[in-house]
Motif scaffolding. Structure first.
Motif, mmCIF file in Angstrom:
data_model
loop_
_atom_site.group_PDB
_atom_site.id
_atom_site.type_symbol
_atom_site.label_atom_id
_atom_site.label_comp_id
_atom_site.label_asym_id
_atom_site.label_seq_id
_atom_site.Cartn_x
_atom_site.Cartn_y
_atom_site.Cartn_z
ATOM 1 N N PHE A 1 -1.594 -56.837 -88.859
ATOM 2 C CA PHE A 1 -2.034 -55.761 -87.973
ATOM 3 C C PHE A 1 -2.729 -54.652 -88.764
ATOM 4 C CE2 PHE A 1 -1.402 -51.947 -85.415
ATOM 5 C CZ PHE A 1 -1.814 -52.379 -84.163
ATOM 6 N N THR A 2 -2.092 -54.196 -89.863
ATOM 7 C CA THR A 2 -2.721 -53.127 -90.658
ATOM 8 C C THR A 2 -4.034 -53.597 -91.265
ATOM 9 O OG1 THR A 2 -0.746 -53.529 -91.960
ATOM 10 C CG2 THR A 2 -1.377 -51.263 -91.663
ATOM 11 N N LEU B 1 -7.092 -45.294 -85.344
ATOM 12 C CA LEU B 1 -8.523 -45.002 -85.371
ATOM 13 C C LEU B 1 -9.265 -46.137 -86.082
ATOM 14 C CD1 LEU B 1 -9.036 -44.063 -88.513
ATOM 15 C CD2 LEU B 1 -8.252 -41.903 -87.696
ATOM 16 N N ALA C 1 -9.255 -48.059 -82.001
ATOM 17 C CA ALA C 1 -9.770 -49.284 -82.623
ATOM 18 C C ALA C 1 -9.649 -50.465 -81.677
ATOM 19 C CB ALA C 1 -9.018 -49.574 -83.927
ATOM 20 N N GLN C 2 -8.478 -50.633 -81.072
ATOM 21 C CA GLN C 2 -8.265 -51.788 -80.200
ATOM 22 C C GLN C 2 -9.115 -51.703 -78.942
ATOM 23 O OE1 GLN C 2 -6.036 -50.243 -81.926
ATOM 24 N NE2 GLN C 2 -4.462 -51.606 -82.702
ATOM 25 N N TYR D 1 -10.026 -45.675 -97.517
ATOM 26 C CA TYR D 1 -9.682 -47.053 -97.866
ATOM 27 C C TYR D 1 -8.363 -47.492 -97.204
ATOM 28 C CZ TYR D 1 -13.223 -46.105 -101.386
ATOM 29 O OH TYR D 1 -14.384 -45.749 -102.008
ATOM 30 N N GLY D 2 -7.815 -46.654 -96.324
ATOM 31 C CA GLY D 2 -6.594 -47.035 -95.607
ATOM 32 C C GLY D 2 -5.400 -47.255 -96.533
ATOM 33 N N ALA E 1 -3.452 -42.660 -84.635
ATOM 34 C CA ALA E 1 -2.881 -43.629 -85.573
ATOM 35 C C ALA E 1 -3.727 -44.900 -85.637
ATOM 36 C CB ALA E 1 -1.454 -43.976 -85.154
ATOM 37 N N GLY F 1 -11.312 -47.411 -89.024
ATOM 38 C CA GLY F 1 -11.578 -46.980 -90.398
ATOM 39 C C GLY F 1 -13.060 -46.681 -90.540
ATOM 40 N N THR G 1 -15.485 -48.984 -92.184
ATOM 41 C CA THR G 1 -15.846 -50.222 -91.515
ATOM 42 C C THR G 1 -17.112 -50.073 -90.686
ATOM 43 O OG1 THR G 1 -13.476 -50.207 -91.106
ATOM 44 C CG2 THR G 1 -14.676 -52.102 -90.337
ATOM 45 N N THR H 1 -0.459 -46.502 -95.802
ATOM 46 C CA THR H 1 0.670 -47.396 -95.551
ATOM 47 C C THR H 1 1.312 -47.858 -96.853
ATOM 48 O OG1 THR H 1 -0.754 -48.199 -93.799
ATOM 49 C CG2 THR H 1 1.340 -49.311 -94.086
ATOM 50 N N PHE I 1 -6.669 -53.670 -88.226
ATOM 51 C CA PHE I 1 -7.089 -52.465 -87.533
ATOM 52 C C PHE I 1 -7.177 -51.225 -88.428
ATOM 53 C CE2 PHE I 1 -5.650 -55.094 -83.977
ATOM 54 C CZ PHE I 1 -6.800 -55.035 -83.221
ATOM 55 N N THR I 2 -6.342 -51.113 -89.457
ATOM 56 C CA THR I 2 -6.429 -49.929 -90.317
ATOM 57 C C THR I 2 -7.448 -50.138 -91.421
ATOM 58 O OG1 THR I 2 -4.087 -49.696 -89.922
ATOM 59 C CG2 THR I 2 -5.050 -48.241 -91.547
ATOM 60 N N LYS I 3 -7.402 -51.326 -92.036
ATOM 61 C CA LYS I 3 -8.312 -51.553 -93.155
ATOM 62 C C LYS I 3 -9.627 -52.185 -92.714
ATOM 63 C CE LYS I 3 -4.629 -51.722 -96.498
ATOM 64 N NZ LYS I 3 -3.816 -52.520 -97.413
ATOM 65 N N GLY I 4 -9.719 -52.596 -91.452
ATOM 66 C CA GLY I 4 -10.973 -53.155 -90.957
ATOM 67 C C GLY I 4 -11.390 -54.421 -91.669
ATOM 68 N N GLN I 5 -10.441 -55.317 -91.962
ATOM 69 C CA GLN I 5 -10.770 -56.593 -92.598
ATOM 70 C C GLN I 5 -10.277 -57.715 -91.691
ATOM 71 O OE1 GLN I 5 -8.655 -55.783 -96.297
ATOM 72 N NE2 GLN I 5 -10.584 -55.337 -97.288
ATOM 73 N N PHE I 6 -10.997 -57.941 -90.600
ATOM 74 C CA PHE I 6 -10.551 -58.932 -89.634
ATOM 75 C C PHE I 6 -10.582 -60.342 -90.211
ATOM 76 C CE2 PHE I 6 -9.739 -57.516 -85.250
ATOM 77 C CZ PHE I 6 -9.798 -56.156 -85.473
#
Lengths: 468, 332
Positions: free
Chosen positions: B287-288, A123, A100-101, A422-423, A121, A125, A128, A426, B291-296
């Motif tokens: 951060f989550t 990736l 992702a980054q 939907y992530g 870890a 989403g 998105t 966590t 990058f994880t949830k894609g809600q910048f």
């Protein structure tokens, strides 16, 4: 007067500079927000049997591969195949650990790679970016390098996990079988049989306790492996309606009877003290080593990657073997041997890539028999291509048992997407760590999970995928 | 300012702003000086500090996913969403707890240690620290040399319930209740254990900072205090602290900013936010979300909230210091 004036002038100059600092970029920014996104597709080549996607002659394929447990050598191998079949083309394989980054700027700038292994870890989403991806149906409908239609060479249930709202955008390359793993040799020496229901597991827990061992154990980053097992059990018990309720984030989905029965079965095991304590504070691979190396607990729910992950920390002669996840009763809707299996390592082809046809051609090479066998041989994991694992599993008991589990399940293979889509992992980890530790009741677990699902359902900014 | 200056020609004996910057004065020396010391730093500052700030604020008003060139403007809805999000509010609460507790513990502890190694020595002879104080000074600086992420990983292992050093020592001493006790997995101990690690990692640095400040105080002042009969505690309270209060203020603000971030320690010790999110901090949630949830867009809003809280914190420290009689300058 003139003395006091000096510093004031300097200050005014600075003030002016600051104002400029605020306003000049503001206008530039508004302009830049509109920019980007011009896609330049390479001129197409001629479509032929050898070049089904019309990849331009002598073009370059830009592949970015996640470098994790599987490395990137298998992708370089597939790249060589492309270079051989499309004479004159070059494949540039780049490794990345934080997908992702690393790739975010390229997506924003409108010049993403031609093919990406979106995994690990960090990736991206899939929800998105799925609107910006190519439909990969032509890839699986094409013929592979041996001349067979690719779709017919794949295991059951590998297309669905990559399909969102009817568009197949993600080709998951590595087959993952979810099971309950144990040491065949340990069970044999103790005369234990592998449990099939939660009650049998509870009974086995008592026997293990007598030997000074625990039944289950967990690590703090992997507490949701128990959620994976619980959902698998509940789907077997209650059938597709359970899966659909969870996938579509239905109101009260976690209160469905099959799910509640599974939670209760698990709670009995926790309350009986058959869980290795302290998991909420243990790093997950350290916890897994307590199972594979110290044999402090005897069953561990996980995906098929577990053997590779624990390769250096497994006791000699452990004979890691998988068993189907538990059911609640013997009269479950799906057979006990039904299997939660999906595929990981999601390969995607962005529509804005410079060489979209080349990206697809790369996937076709990955799905060829040679590339799939090479992958299985070097990583001890199966790809989604059938018939690539020999009877001895290259010497891996876990790999052999994965194939056996798949054969045993036949067409009763299921999987779900909502957790990754939907992530949610966590947030769910927190709830599960508390529950496994014995600090929350079934009702608290249920309401915790429900509020996580509800939050996504009620968030209008999250695009939902309807699963039928 | 300009209102004072008459619009017509400047009267004699008075040099107007316009005249002062006449072309004749702009020698190569002056221009090159301005370019090197003013224009370039300001441009750098604008490009790398101001500009990203403004961008982040703009993005916080959009629904940007982070992976598209375009985005929709959504006004303040991200902010409304944040303040009704219980997990984010929990993270804010944890960050505020850290910003209150961490600087106090670290600053007090490092002040005590600094006093001990500089003026806490024998009460006869010249004012000096404890015997062999230079060794303590070096040793207490060790943790600061280790990168934060390494500290996090080391302590993660020390706290391991089954194989960790801490439980090994405790059970060895006969405290059987610590058998498999999850220090980072129990809600009541996770935050305390984490705070301990951060303090352990940073106390040496602030101690060295305070040692340098105390060394800057003339020894005669301490001697005079001693002759007047002041004990060590009294000396520390009424001589040392008032004389180095600017350093303390600076340390307090730095420590507070670190506490508001704390990302490295938190993600090394409890990447998931800890039991019941008891160690989740804003930076982790940011951060989550990004990058994880894609809600910048939402993540940028979190960043803006974090920046505002940081500014408010620094402001409060300044005000408190001023009200209690200090200057408003930050000592370097």
């Amino acid at each position: 007067m003139s003395i006091t004036e000096k510093p004031l002038q300097r200050r005014q100059f600075l003030r002016g500079a600051l104002l400029a600092a605020v306003f000049i970029p503001a206008t530039g920014m508004l302009a830049s927000c509109v920019g980007g996104g011009g896609s330049t597709t390479a001129p197409g080549g001629t479509v032929s049997a050898k070049n089904p996607f019309g990849m331009a002659a002598k073009s370059t394929v830009d592949a970015v591969i996640f470098k994790g447990g599987y490395g990137i050598d298998y992708a370089t191998f597939a790249g060589k195949i492309v270079e051989k079949t499309q004479v004159g083309s070059t494949v540039k394989v780049t490794a990345a650990t934080n997908i992702a980054q690393t790739l975010q700027p390229r997506f924003v700038g409108g010049n993403p790679p031609d093919v990406i292994d979106n995994s690990g870890a960090n990736l991206i989403g899939i929800n998105t970016i799925r609107a910006q991806l190519e439909d990969l149906t032509p890839v699986i409908e094409a013929k592979n390098l041996e001349g067979k239609v690719i779709k017919d060479t794949l295991y059951a249930g590998v297309i669905e996990p990559g399909t969102f709202d009817g568009k197949f955008v993600q080709l998951n390359y590595v087959l993952t079988v979810y099971a309950m793993w144990y040491s065949a040799s340990l069970f044999e020496t103790n005369g234990w049989t592998v449990p099939t229901t939660y009650d049998e597991a509870l009974a086995l827990g008592a026997k293990a306790k007598a030997q000074g061992k625990y039944l289950f154990g967990w690590g703090k980053e992997a507490a949701t492996y128990y959620q994976t097992m619980a959902i698998g059990s509940a789907i077997k018990e209650g059938g597709d309606e359970v899966r659909l309720a969870l996938e579509n984030l239905k109101e009260g989905c976690w209160s469905l009877k099959p799910i509640q029965d599974v939670f209760t079965g698990l709670k009995k095991i926790i309350d009986a003290g058959y869980m290795q304590p302290g998991g909420a504070g243990t790093q997950f691979t350290a916890a897994q080593a307590q199972w594979s190396n110290d044999e402090k607990f005897i069953l561990y729910p996980s995906g098929g990657w577990i053997e590779n992950e624990m390769k250096t920390q497994t006791k000699a002669g452990f004979k890691m073997t998988g068993a189907p996840e538990l059911t609640v009763t013997t009269g479950s809707k799906l057979p006990q041997k039904a299997l939660h299996s999906t595929a990981g390592e999601g390969y995607i082809v962005p529509s804005q890539g410079k060489n979209v046809a080349g990206g697809k051609e790369f996937l076709r090479a990955m799905l060829s028999h040679d590339a799939a066998v090479n992958f299985a041989k070097t990583t001890f994991s199966s790809t989604i291509v059938k018939g690539t694992i020999p009877a001895d599993g290259f010497g891996s008991t876990a790999l052999v048992s994965q194939v056996k589990l798949l054969e045993g399940a036949g067409s009763d293979v299921f999987s779900w997407n909502f957790v990754d889509l939907y992530g949610l992992n966590t947030d769910q980890l927190v709830v599960w760590n508390t529950f496994l530790q014995g600090d929350s009741s079934v009702a608290q677990l249920t309401s915790g999970l429900q509020s996580i699902s509800d939050k996504v359902r009620n968030d209008s900014s999250v695009k939902k995928v309807t699963v039928t | 300012m300009t209102a004072v200056v008459p619009p017509t020609a400047a009267p004699a004996g008075r040099v107007s702003a316009g005249r002062r910057w006449s072309r004749r004065d702009l020698t190569f020396d002056k221009i090159s000086f301005m370019v090197v010391f003013l224009v370039i730093p300001v441009l750098g500052y604008i490009l790398f500090v101001v500009w990203p700030f403004i961008q982040a604020f703009y993005y916080s008003l959009t629904d940007w996913s982070g992976f598209t060139p375009g985005m929709n403007f959504t006004g303040l809805s991200n902010y409304f969403k944040l303040f009704s999000d219980d997990i984010f509010m929990k993270a804010v609460g944890n960050s505020l707890l850290l910003v209150i507790v961490l600087p106090i513990i670290t600053v007090v502890l490092s002040l005590v240690l600094a006093s001990l190694v500089t003026v806490g020595g024998p009460s006869h002879g010249p004012v000096r620290g404890l015997r062999n104080s230079s060794i303590y000074r070096v040793v207490s600086f060790f943790p600061y040399v280790i990168p934060a992420i390494v500290i996090g990983i080391i302590w993660g292992r020390v706290y391991d319930p089954s194989a960790g050093l801490l439980n090994g020592i405790l059970t060895g001493l006969g405290f059987e209740q610590f058998q498999s006790f999850a220090w980072l997995g129990e809600q009541r101990t996770a935050m305390i254990a984490t705070i301990f690690v951060i303090v352990w990692g940073l106390v040496g640095f602030y101690m060295v900072l305070f040692v340098a400040a105390i060394k800057g105080i003339p020894a005669e002042i301490f001697e005079a205090a001693r002759i007047d009969g002041a004990g060590r505690f009294r000396t520390a309270l009424t001589i040392t602290i008032p004389l180095i209060r600017d350093n303390i203020q600076t340390a307090y603000i730095y420590m507070g900013i670190l506490a508001l971030d704390a990302f490295v320690y938190m993600s090394a010790l409890n990447p998931g936010g800890g039991p019941n999110n008891s160690t989740l901090v804003m930076a982790q949630q940011l951060f989550t979300t990004a990058f994880t949830k894609g809600q910048f867009g939402l993540a940028c809003a979190m960043g803006v909230v974090l920046a505002v809280i940081t500014l408010v914190f620094a402001g409060i420290v300044f005000i408190v210091n001023r009200l209690t009689g200090g200057t408003n300058e930050v000592a370097e």
